[in-house]
Motif scaffolding. Structure first.
Motif, PDB file in Angstrom:
ATOM      1  N   VAL A  44       0.836  -1.197   0.000  1.00  0.00           N
ATOM      2  CA  VAL A  44       0.000   0.000   0.000  1.00  0.00           C
ATOM      3  C   VAL A  44       0.872   1.248   0.000  1.00  0.00           C
ATOM      4  CG1 VAL A  44      -1.763   1.280   1.270  1.00  0.00           C
ATOM      5  CG2 VAL A  44      -1.878  -1.194   1.147  1.00  0.00           C
ATOM      6  N   LYS A  45       0.840   1.973  -1.102  1.00  0.00           N
ATOM      7  CA  LYS A  45       1.618   3.206  -1.176  1.00  0.00           C
ATOM      8  C   LYS A  45       0.643   4.363  -1.013  1.00  0.00           C
ATOM      9  CE  LYS A  45       5.603   1.754  -3.792  1.00  0.00           C
ATOM     10  NZ  LYS A  45       5.361   0.486  -4.432  1.00  0.00           N
ATOM     11  N   LYS A  46       1.143   5.422  -0.412  1.00  0.00           N
ATOM     12  CA  LYS A  46       0.265   6.566  -0.188  1.00  0.00           C
ATOM     13  C   LYS A  46      -0.097   7.195  -1.534  1.00  0.00           C
ATOM     14  CE  LYS A  46      -0.090  10.609   2.740  1.00  0.00           C
ATOM     15  NZ  LYS A  46      -1.361  10.321   3.358  1.00  0.00           N
ATOM     16  N   VAL A  47      -1.400   7.271  -1.775  1.00  0.00           N
ATOM     17  CA  VAL A  47      -1.867   7.855  -3.032  1.00  0.00           C
ATOM     18  C   VAL A  47      -2.142   9.329  -2.783  1.00  0.00           C
ATOM     19  CG1 VAL A  47      -3.594   7.670  -4.874  1.00  0.00           C
ATOM     20  CG2 VAL A  47      -3.002   5.659  -3.502  1.00  0.00           C
ATOM     21  N   ALA A  48      -1.508  10.177  -3.586  1.00  0.00           N
ATOM     22  CA  ALA A  48      -1.708  11.612  -3.400  1.00  0.00           C
ATOM     23  C   ALA A  48      -3.096  12.000  -3.881  1.00  0.00           C
ATOM     24  CB  ALA A  48      -0.649  12.374  -4.176  1.00  0.00           C
ATOM     25  N   TYR A  49      -3.751  12.876  -3.128  1.00  0.00           N
ATOM     26  CA  TYR A  49      -5.089  13.321  -3.514  1.00  0.00           C
ATOM     27  C   TYR A  49      -4.972  14.394  -4.590  1.00  0.00           C
ATOM     28  CZ  TYR A  49      -9.546  15.786  -3.253  1.00  0.00           C
ATOM     29  OH  TYR A  49     -10.726  16.398  -3.572  1.00  0.00           O
ATOM     30  N   GLU A  98      -7.182  16.885  -6.873  1.00  0.00           N
ATOM     31  CA  GLU A  98      -8.535  17.436  -6.952  1.00  0.00           C
ATOM     32  C   GLU A  98      -9.082  17.328  -8.373  1.00  0.00           C
ATOM     33  OE1 GLU A  98      -9.193  20.951  -4.431  1.00  0.00           O
ATOM     34  OE2 GLU A  98     -10.253  21.709  -6.196  1.00  0.00           O
ATOM     35  N   ARG A  99     -10.285  16.768  -8.480  1.00  0.00           N
ATOM     36  CA  ARG A  99     -10.939  16.660  -9.793  1.00  0.00           C
ATOM     37  C   ARG A  99     -12.308  17.312  -9.686  1.00  0.00           C
ATOM     38  NH1 ARG A  99      -8.638  11.516  -9.288  1.00  0.00           N
ATOM     39  NH2 ARG A  99      -6.953  11.196 -10.765  1.00  0.00           N
ATOM     40  N   MET A 105     -16.003  17.832  -9.288  1.00  0.00           N
ATOM     41  CA  MET A 105     -16.966  16.908  -8.672  1.00  0.00           C
ATOM     42  C   MET A 105     -18.308  16.989  -9.382  1.00  0.00           C
ATOM     43  SD  MET A 105     -16.056  17.510  -4.705  1.00  0.00           S
ATOM     44  CE  MET A 105     -14.508  16.916  -4.033  1.00  0.00           C
ATOM     45  N   VAL A 133     -19.183  -0.147  -5.411  1.00  0.00           N
ATOM     46  CA  VAL A 133     -17.830   0.004  -4.834  1.00  0.00           C
ATOM     47  C   VAL A 133     -17.592  -1.101  -3.819  1.00  0.00           C
ATOM     48  CG1 VAL A 133     -16.318   1.508  -3.468  1.00  0.00           C
ATOM     49  CG2 VAL A 133     -17.746   2.503  -5.236  1.00  0.00           C
ATOM     50  N   GLN A 190     -14.714  -3.972  -4.248  1.00  0.00           N
ATOM     51  CA  GLN A 190     -13.607  -3.817  -3.296  1.00  0.00           C
ATOM     52  C   GLN A 190     -13.567  -4.949  -2.269  1.00  0.00           C
ATOM     53  OE1 GLN A 190     -11.069  -1.588  -3.140  1.00  0.00           O
ATOM     54  NE2 GLN A 190     -11.768  -0.836  -5.114  1.00  0.00           N
TER      55      GLN A 190
END
Lengths: 239, 529
Positions: free
Chosen positions: B276-281, B283-284, B286, B301, B305
């Motif tokens: 698990v690598k930190k996923v950068a947020y 912004e998209r 909405m 989901v 998942q």
């Protein structure tokens, strides 16, 4: 804002809440105090529409929760003491889901999510799965999900448990801000110092029954809330 | 300590099969479920009776009794491993109480040993389905011998060997998953590879068994010459006490070594998130969705998942689609083959043939009981749905929506293609598609109904409500029973009335009744959970 009259909730043969009546006005932070198992969580969950109750009435903004639960729930937000939120979603997916349910339009939600996630230092973790969050991060996410809805009445069960000191401080400020805008806060706590500093009004409950309620000045007086609470507990136990 | 942990594990297992009503705290429907479970177990066991007779007739006349048991034990071993391997990883490593237990002064080996007992029990059941018929058939052909008692005890040793293999496979899955970046996807892929391997062997099993039966003497000679320990171990079933001790000793030692290996790596697999690598947020923009779309998306989901959910409740969809693709590629070959096969059937079955595609697709579709564990999977986060300004009806719609959206695109083409392969006319094809759709609708409503009636919200492992809950089992078997009852009914009515075009009526009527309950009293029942 919230009117509880003669609320009674029974589990099997045990009365968890017994003929409880409370009135919470707009602009008030209302503390709910009692020992473990006194009936605080049951009362809060009943007000949030999570639990049904046998007798009594709960009205939110003048509307009965039994008659129109959807309207009542649209006016309120509930934050449990241990927020189990969807581990299969990412933080941003969860906030978007909540925004969709409460009909928050795209640009408003964007602004609010930005504002509160920055405030609680959770923005960088929004793309992470909630299952990878610590307890405190989950608590912060749940708080953000409450704040983005801008509810009129916020009910919180031990909201400061698991929060770091900065987040705790921020939350206290936000609670006051909600009340200043005409909202109301109804929350339970065991931390009597926090209750005394933060609350405008307070209610003490024991074994499901209301022992005392009123403004903080009336209840705590000069002795302080802790002394009053301990004294009352002692008296009740002696009886 | 071990006793306390074992008690907890057994209580968990007991709670799964005898869920309590949240309101009355009374247990519900235990007897019915036990009877259903027993009927199913015995029914599956019968499929191994034929195989046992085939081997018994090949090996016993040559006095190769031990080869008979060697073959049957090997088959039981495979059945047991395949039956329990898919839950092994989640039972061993993904329980919610991992941290709670590890914080106590309990050695990892003890925690693992108790969890292994849970894996053992499910594997043992599968093993017995295969090996008990073998012992019974042996008694029929060779008579009841004094070593029948040894054969019964040998069930335990074979069960332990199966547990060794199952837990090692679970351990390997764990090693892969712990390093994977996308854990859900990796778990699904690894499991699918194992499943593909199983089907590869399964489709070749018949010719393999025939080859074994015709080369019985050669196999006996080869094993006794080149693999003597295998012969000795197999003789544990035919009264050789040394063989019995060897089998017992081997099983126990291998099990102990496995526990040692697994306990050394338990913490690493259960608590490490290497991949698990930190996923950068990022912004998209909405988009706002309606309540119905948001709830449906939430169901999607969760489904994708949750590997156990996909593998247990969605695999039939994948298989149906694979079947469609295969049928389209080999259309002419299959059509000719089917025509020959159907031509050889007795005339009284002829008018029922038009019903076959829907029965086939219906059986396959009824394996995908997506709605059945859906309410239980809400678990401790149920409070969220209950305090939202939404109705139970909207929640039920989303849950049934997921079921229908995933199942219908598989069942409809499946019914249509099988109808075409059988040379049915357009009208018969349409009837089949309608029947397939009606079964999917029935399974959806029944799954949700059972999920509401037998919720399992206090699980410590998400695989439990998916794989072991009463709601899933009852929904699946009720769909099979419905198809079977309708087939038998149509057969008996064949001379007076062609019931085939009207078979969709019963599933749809039941679906309507169940939905009527769900959307009236069910709404309150959901809020009372």
């Amino acid at each position: 804002m919230l009117n509880i009259s003669h609320l009674t909730k029974i589990y099997g043969s045990k009365k968890a809440v017994d003929d409880l009546s409370l009135r919470i006005r707009p602009g008030v932070i209302y503390g709910f105090i009692g020992h473990n198992g006194a009936g605080k969580t049951t009362t809060l969950k009943s007000c949030a529409g999570i639990l049904n109750f046998e007798n009594g009435e709960i009205e939110i903004a003048g509307v009965s929760i039994k008659k129109d639960p959807i309207f009542c729930k649209s006016q309120t937000a509930f934050l449990p003491d241990n927020p189990d939120i969807y581990g299969f979603m990412t933080g941003i997916q969860f906030l978007n889901f909540i925004s969709d349910i409460y009909g928050i339009d795209a640009s408003t939600r964007q602004k609010r999510i930005d504002k509160y996630s920055e405030m609680f230092e959770l923005r960088d973790s929004l793309a992470q799965s909630v299952s990878s969050y610590s307890h405190g991060m989950k608590q912060k996410l749940a708080i953000i999900s409450v704040l983005i809805r801008e509810p009129k009445l916020v009910m919180m069960d031990e909201p400061f448990v698991g929060l770091d000191p900065i987040a705790s401080h921020l939350l206290k400020g936000l609670m006051r801000e909600i009340c200043d805008k005409g909202g109301a806060i109804f929350f339970s706590t065991h931390v009597l110092e926090v209750a005394q500093k933060l609350c405008d009004e307070v209610a003490i409950i024991r074994q499901g029954k209301l022992i005392k309620n009123g403004s903080m000045e009336e209840i705590a007086g000069d002795a302080g809330l802790e002394s009053v609470f301990l004294e009352m507990e002692g008296e009740t136990q002696n009886v | 300590m071990f006793k306390a942990l074992l008690k907890k594990q057994l209580m968990e297992l007991k709670e799964v099969y005898t869920p309590r009503s949240r309101k009355s705290k009374k247990k519900t429907g235990t007897k019915g479920f036990v009877i259903l479970f027993a009927v199913l177990t015995v029914s599956i066991s019968f499929s191994f009776v034929g195989m046992s007779f085939l081997f018994a007739d090949a090996f016993l006349p040559l006095e190769l009794d031990w080869v008979y048991f060697m073959m049957m034990a090997a088959i039981a071993l495979v059945v047991s491993v395949v039956g329990s391997v898919f839950s092994a990883y989640s039972i061993l490593y993904s329980a919610k109480d991992n941290e709670f237990l590890m914080a106590m002064p309990i050695p990892p080996a003890t925690i693992l040993s108790v969890r292994l007992i849970a894996v053992f029990l499910s594997g043992f059941l599968f093993e017995c389905m295969a090996l008990v018929p073998a012992i019974v058939v042996y008694a029929i052909r060779a008579g009841v011998k004094w070593y029948l008692l040894l054969q019964v005890v040998d069930l335990l040793w074979i069960g332990l060997l199966a547990l060794v293999l199952t837990s090692l496979l679970g351990f390997l899955v764990g090693l892969v998953v712990v390093r994977a970046r996308h854990k859900s996807l990796t778990t699904i892929l690894v499991s699918l590879i194992l499943l593909a391997l199983y089907y590869f062997i399964y489709f070749r099993l018949n010719s393999f068994l025939q080859a074994i039966a015709t080369n019985a003497a050669f196999i006996g000679e080869s094993v006794s010459g080149k693999a003597k320990p295998v012969m000795w171990v197999s003789q544990a079933f035919t009264g050789n006490l040394w063989g019995f001790l060897l089998l017992a000793g081997t099983s126990v030692i291998l099990m102990a070594l496995t526990v040692l290996l697994l306990s050394r790596h338990f913490g690493k697999i259960a608590f490490t998130n290497k991949g698990v690598k930190k996923v950068a947020y990022v912004e998209r923009p909405m988009k706002q969705k309606g309540v119905a779309a948001a709830l449906l998306r939430r169901e999607f989901v969760r489904f994708f998942q949750t590997p156990a959910y996909v593998l247990n409740c969605g695999l039939g969809i994948l298989l149906s689609l694979a079947l469609c693709v295969y049928a389209l590629i080999r259309f002419d070959f299959l059509k000719t083959g089917l025509a020959t096969l159907l031509g050889s059937l007795p005339p009284e079955f002829k008018n029922l043939l038009a019903f076959v595609p829907a029965v086939a697709a219906g059986f396959m579709g009824s394996m995908n009981v997506i709605t059945a564990p859906s309410i239980s999977l809400e678990g401790n986060s149920l409070w969220l749905l209950k305090c939202m300004p939404i109705t139970s009806k909207q929640i039920f719609n989303a849950k049934q929506g997921l079921h229908l959206i995933l199942n219908l695109p598989a069942v409809i083409p499946c019914c249509a293609i099988i109808s075409a392969l059988m040379g049915l006319n357009m009208w018969e094809g349409v009837v089949n598609v309608i029947y397939g759709v009606s079964l999917v609708a029935y399974t959806s409503a029944m799954g949700l109904y059972m999920g509401l009636k037998k919720p399992l919200l206090d699980w410590t492992n998400e695989a439990v409500p998916i794989k072991q809950s009463a709601s899933v089992a009852i929904t699946m078997f009720s769909a099979w029973a419905l198809v079977l009852a309708e087939s038998v009914g149509a057969y008996f009515l064949r001379n007076s009335f062609n019931a085939v075009p009207f078979l969709f009526v019963l599933p749809l009527a039941l679906c309507a009744l169940l939905n009527r309950h769900l959307y009236t009293r069910g709404e309150k029942e959901f809020m009372d959970l």
